[in-house]
Structure formats: structure tokens, C-alpha cells
Design an enzyme around this catalytic site. Structure first.
Site, short mmCIF file in Angstrom:
data_model
loop_
_atom_site.label_atom_id
_atom_site.label_comp_id
_atom_site.label_asym_id
_atom_site.label_seq_id
_atom_site.Cartn_x
_atom_site.Cartn_y
_atom_site.Cartn_z
N PHE A 197 35.93 38.43 29.41
CA PHE A 197 37.11 39.24 29.69
C PHE A 197 38.18 38.32 30.27
O PHE A 197 37.94 37.63 31.26
CB PHE A 197 36.82 40.37 30.68
CG PHE A 197 38.06 41.20 30.97
CD1 PHE A 197 38.49 42.16 30.06
CD2 PHE A 197 38.82 40.98 32.11
CE1 PHE A 197 39.65 42.90 30.31
CE2 PHE A 197 39.97 41.72 32.35
CZ PHE A 197 40.39 42.68 31.45
N ASP A 251 38.11 30.41 33.84
CA ASP A 251 38.71 31.66 34.32
C ASP A 251 37.92 32.08 35.55
O ASP A 251 36.82 32.62 35.45
CB ASP A 251 38.66 32.72 33.21
CG ASP A 251 39.24 34.06 33.67
OD1 ASP A 251 39.40 34.26 34.89
OD2 ASP A 251 39.50 34.91 32.79
N LYS A 271 43.09 37.90 41.49
CA LYS A 271 42.42 38.93 42.29
C LYS A 271 42.47 38.72 43.82
O LYS A 271 43.31 39.29 44.48
CB LYS A 271 41.00 39.14 41.79
CG LYS A 271 41.01 39.80 40.39
CD LYS A 271 39.72 40.46 40.02
CE LYS A 271 39.88 41.43 38.88
NZ LYS A 271 39.76 40.86 37.54
#
Ligand SMILES: *Cc1c(COP(=O)(O)O)cnc(C)c1O
Length: 391
Positions: A128, A215, A244
Site C-alpha cells: 500500500f 516506504d 503518519k
């Protein structure tokens, strides 16, 4: 349900109105233990005084200036982040998807500099990387892509954890510029890279002259018990994306790069209006200060071990539990059956959790959570799993 909002989320029927640490309260005054932290965002928990103070102070001083001017807080946050990651330069943006867009632009432009006409990026199944057109095209989940074709071209997909598949790509294609990989797959079901996988990718990238791009939007910022999950494999990527937890809820992302990859973007080739503004960077600095002062990276490792061990005691022999996986405070309990309904059951029992990939209970509690709170989460979720299989 509010008709003024696009129906992009099926929202749970609860309104959270305030929080402190790992606890939040809804509009009825009911208390919950937060085992999700806004999906790995609130690493310092809710309403952390250091972040609140930094943001309030900056809001009274200077919220925003254009990136046409020097921004000392951006320079400080950049310096400190690249030092922690072993990289050289940072580009600040506002989200994970934008951080990955930056990485993908670096890969393409760098590929062109190597004389590759149509540079491709190797990506993994079940990955993702975000919801923008390029990042959803990089994502290894057909549901996220469906209806948005034509996808952005230039991705080659391989099974996660399979180094031989990467070698096959190297043999068959001459246009690869980079590999983009999550050291721990988050949305894909809390899947840990097999031992040596990230190090193997590093070697392959060195051998073939590709950029290794990690990532770490979910796995970074101490979540797995290291500042960045790649460090478990003693690897330093060429490009690392974070977001995040970087601002503890104030939107901020960053694309970090080192060596040649750090020199690819130049004036005119990339930019952002909001990215790295003084407000967001003050939040980021307060996060780093607090994580260092409270030694939260080591705490994540310790608490992760504690929760994993307790889950194994409670659920290790349960026939419905396929696997218990954890890297620091990124925990996944995989069940043999789809268990999305457990999110609501947990809410009713006073816990905020998530289910991803259909059958994996995903826990991402704040790094500041107490031992007792962590134990209560494990006991509460374990009880819910048992009930799920009894009914
Ligand atoms: C959340 C996430 C993203 C996307 O970040 P946004 O801020 O939602 O754009 C990308 N990659 C990973 C691994 C993520 O967990």
C-alpha cells in the site's frame, strides 16, 4: 451520516471528542483505550503537552510562509530526520501519498539521468503506497485501483519477500530504476519482511544500479522499535518516505534521500505550497524532542515484545488464530476467517482497533501507552477473538 460529506468512509457510529495519552472519550462521555492511534499517527498519544505547546506557540508566531523563503524550523527538522535515517536531504510535504509521489518522481528523473527512456519501479504484491493516481498504481491491491484506470504506467510487480523474483526482473528488463518497498507491510496485513529480504534488496539495488526506496510511512518514526524499520536489517535506503507519526496528527510528510538520489530534484522540478510550513515543522520537532527525551523507540521495542508474548499466551493455541505477527508496536493477529465485524465489537468493549486485509486484527497503539493499558488491550482483544469463535 452527513450528506455534505462524500461517502468515502463507512464511519462507526461514535464521535470522539477528546483524548489524553492512549485514552479517548466520546461525546457521551464514554472512555476507550486507543489501540490504533489514528492509524499509527498519534505515536505520542493524544493531546501531548509538548506538541500542543509547540503548535500553540507557533500559531501565535507564524503559521505559514512560502517555500520561497528560508524556514529555520524546516531546516532543523530536515537536519535531524536525515541524521536519524542516515540520509542527506529532506523534502517536506503534507501526507504519505505526497511523500511517495516525491520518491516516484525522484526514481523517474534519476532513471532518465541514467539514460533510461521509460524508467520502471519494482513494487510488491499486497503493498500500500497511497491513494493518488501514481501511488494507487504502485499499490498491490486491485480494490484500491478498480475504477481508476488507466493506471499510471511503469510499475513491475513482484511477490513480497521473494528475492528470486527480483532477480528475474533484472534478467528480463533493462529499464528498472528503483525498488519501492514497505519494510513491514501495514495495510497488507502487518506482514514482516522475511529475514534478510530488505538487505537482499539493498544488494540487488547496488548490483544493478537501482535506487532502494523504503516506504516507512507506517513503519517509521520508532513504531517498530527502531527509528526506521529498514534499520532492523542494517540497511540504509537511498530514499525513505515518512508521514503518519511525524507530526503526531498535524499533517506532515517527508521524502528523505541520500547520495545521488538527494540531488535529483532541483528548483522547478518539484514543489508544494503547504509542505514544511513552520506550524507543521514545529510539531515535527516537538515529536522528535519528546521521542528522544522519553526514549520511546526503545519503549516501542519493549512494549511490542510484551504485547506479543501476552498475545501468544492468550491466543497462541487458538485454532482460529493463524498467526501472531509483530514488529515493535505494529501488531497483527491473523484469523482463519474474515473478522471485520470485530472492529465494532471492540468499540462496544471500549477499544479502538482496526482490521485490515479482511482477516488481520491490526494494533498500532501509541508509543506512550502504559504497561497496564497494553495488557488490558491484549486481554480485551483476546477475549473478543474467543467469543468470535464461540458464537
Ligand atoms: C498510510 C500509508 C500511506 C499513505 O499515506 P497518506 O498520508 O494516507 O497519504 C502510504 N504508505 C503506507 C505504507 C501507509 O501506511
Amino acid at each position: 451520516m452527513n450528506d455534505a460529506l462524500m461517502h468515502t468512509y463507512n464511519r462507526l457510529p461514535v464521535t470522539l471528542v477528546r483524548g489524553t495519552g492512549a485514552r479517548v472519550w466520546d461525546s457521551e462521555g464514554r472512555e476507550y483505550l486507543d489501540a490504533l492511534a489514528g492509524i499509527a499517527v498519534c505515536g505520542l498519544g493524544h493531546a501531548h503537552p509538548a506538541v500542543a505547546e509547540a503548535v500553540a506557540d507557533q500559531a501565535r508566531t507564524l503559521v505559514h510562509v512560502s517555500n520561497n523563503y528560508r524556514i529555520p524550523h524546516q531546516e532543523e527538522l530536515g537536519r535531524r530526520l536525515v541524521a536519524l535515517a542516515g540520509h542527506d536531504r529532506a523534502f517536506f510535504c503534507n501526507s504519505g501519498a505526497e511523500a511517495n509521489e516525491t520518491a516516484l518522481k525522484i526514481a523517474r528523473r534519476w532513471g532518465h539521468q541514467q539514460g533510461i527512456d521509460e524508467p520502471a519501479v519494482i513494487v510488491c504484491e499486497r503493498s500500500f503506497h497511497g491513494r493518488t493516481l501514481a501511488t494507487l498504481s504502485a499499490t498491490g491491491n486491485r480494490k484500491i485501483q478498480a475504477g481508476f484506470e488507466p493506471l499510471v504506467q511503469g510499475f513491475v510487480r513482484v511477490p513480497y519477500g521473494d528475492l528470486e523474483a527480483v532477480e528475474r526482473v533484472a534478467r528480463n528488463r533493462t529499464n528498472v530504476a528503483a525498488v519501492l518497498v514497505e519494510p513491514v507491510q501495514g495495510e497488507g496485513g502487518v506482514r514482516l519482511a522475511p529475514e534478510g529480504y530488505i538487505a537482499g534488496l539493498r544488494e540487488a539495488c547496488d548490483r544493478y544500479g537501482w535506487l532502494l526506496m523504503c516506504d516507512e510511512i507506517q513503519s517509521g518514526m520508532g513504531r517498530t522499535g527502531r527509528w526506521f524499520a529498514q534499520q532492523h536489517d542494517a540497511v540504509t535506503a537511498d530514499v525513505t518516505t515518512v508521514a503518519k507519526a511525524l507530526g503526531n496528527g498535524v499533517p506532515i510528510g517527508a521524502c528523505l534521500a541520500r547520495g545521488a538520489a538527494a540531488e535529483v530534484l532541483v528548483p522547478g522540478s518539484h514543489g508544494t505550497t503547504f509542505g514544511g510550513n513552520p506550524l507543521a515543522c514545529r510539531a515535527g520537532i516537538a515529536v522528535l524532542d519528546t521521542m528522544e527525551q522519553e526514549d520511546l523507540v526503545a519503549r516501542a521495542a519493549e512494549l511490542g515484545r510484551r504485547m506479543q508474548a501476552r498475545f501468544r499466551e492468550r491466543l497462541g493455541d487458538h485454532p482460529g488464530v493463524t498467526e501472531i505477527r509483530a514488529s515493535g508496536l505494529m501488531l497483527g493477529i491473523e484469523l482463519a476467517d474474515d473478522c471485520a465485524t470485530l472492529v465494532r465489537e471492540a468499540l462496544n468493549a471500549g477499544f479502538l482497533i482496526n482490521v485490515t486485509a479482511g482477516n488481520v486484527i491490526r494494533l498500532l497503539p501509541p508509543l506512550v501507552i502504559g504497561d497496564d493499558e497494553a495488557d488490558r488491550i491484549v486481554d480485551g482483544i483476546s477475549a473478543l477473538v474467543r467469543t468470535f469463535y464461540e458464537s
